[in-house]
Design a protein around this motif. Structure first.
Motif, PDB file in Angstrom:
ATOM      1  N   GLN A 271      -6.432   2.495  -7.811  1.00 51.20           N
ATOM      2  CA  GLN A 271      -6.081   3.077  -6.508  1.00 51.20           C
ATOM      3  C   GLN A 271      -6.896   4.338  -6.280  1.00 51.20           C
ATOM      4  O   GLN A 271      -7.154   5.099  -7.221  1.00 51.20           O
TER       5      GLN A 271
ATOM      6  N   HIS B 259      -6.206   0.908   2.409  1.00 51.92           N
ATOM      7  CA  HIS B 259      -4.892   1.405   2.837  1.00 51.92           C
ATOM      8  C   HIS B 259      -4.758   1.243   4.354  1.00 51.92           C
ATOM      9  O   HIS B 259      -3.679   0.967   4.871  1.00 51.92           O
TER      10      HIS B 259
ATOM     11  N   SER C  88       0.833  -1.219   0.000  1.00 55.41           N
ATOM     12  CA  SER C  88       0.000   0.000   0.000  1.00 55.41           C
ATOM     13  C   SER C  88       0.864   1.265   0.000  1.00 55.41           C
ATOM     14  O   SER C  88       0.531   2.260  -0.643  1.00 55.41           O
TER      15      SER C  88
END
Ligand code: 5GP
Ligand code: ZN
Length: 105
Positions: A22, A45, A11
């Protein structure tokens, strides 16, 4: 954020991955050892170890994982796919950072 977590490192960009999508909340990337023709992992994340450790307020991010799966399915023109969470060691979970498997043959 967990220093020793593989998916936290991915991440943060410390370990490379083949990224598919993303945004500020999630990352989607191709599984290194695919179990289907298309096998993508969608992760927050935020370091959440497992479905078992979800907390109050995590509903939003977990819902977003599914919305991102829907977007990927559309973007890749998938006519059908499987979504899977492995939960706990006995549930087949190996990496303890929540991830949604998107698999299509
Ligand atoms: P789990 O069994 O925890 O639900 O799934 C973990 C998944 O992560 C497995 O399908 C495995 O192939 C994948 N994986 C493990 N290490 C890496 C890695 O370094 N990079 C990528 N892209 N996938 C990984
Ligand atoms: Zn993590």
């Amino acid at each position: 954020m967990a220093t020793d977590c593989l998916f936290c490192k991915i991440s943060r960009g410390e370990i490379p991955c083949q990224q598919q999508y993303q945004d500020d909340q999630v990352l989607a990337f191709y599984d290194i050892n695919p179990k289907a023709k298309t096998h993508i992992l969608i992760i927050p994340h935020k370091h959440i170890p497992s479905i078992m450790s979800l907390e109050e307020g995590d509903e939003k991010i977990m819902g977003h994982l599914i919305r991102v799966a829907q977007k990927i399915g559309k973007d890749l023109n998938l006519v059908g796919y499987r979504l899977q969470f492995n939960v706990g060691e006995r549930g087949g979970q190996v990496v303890f950072h929540v991830h949604l498997h998107l698999m299509a043959d």
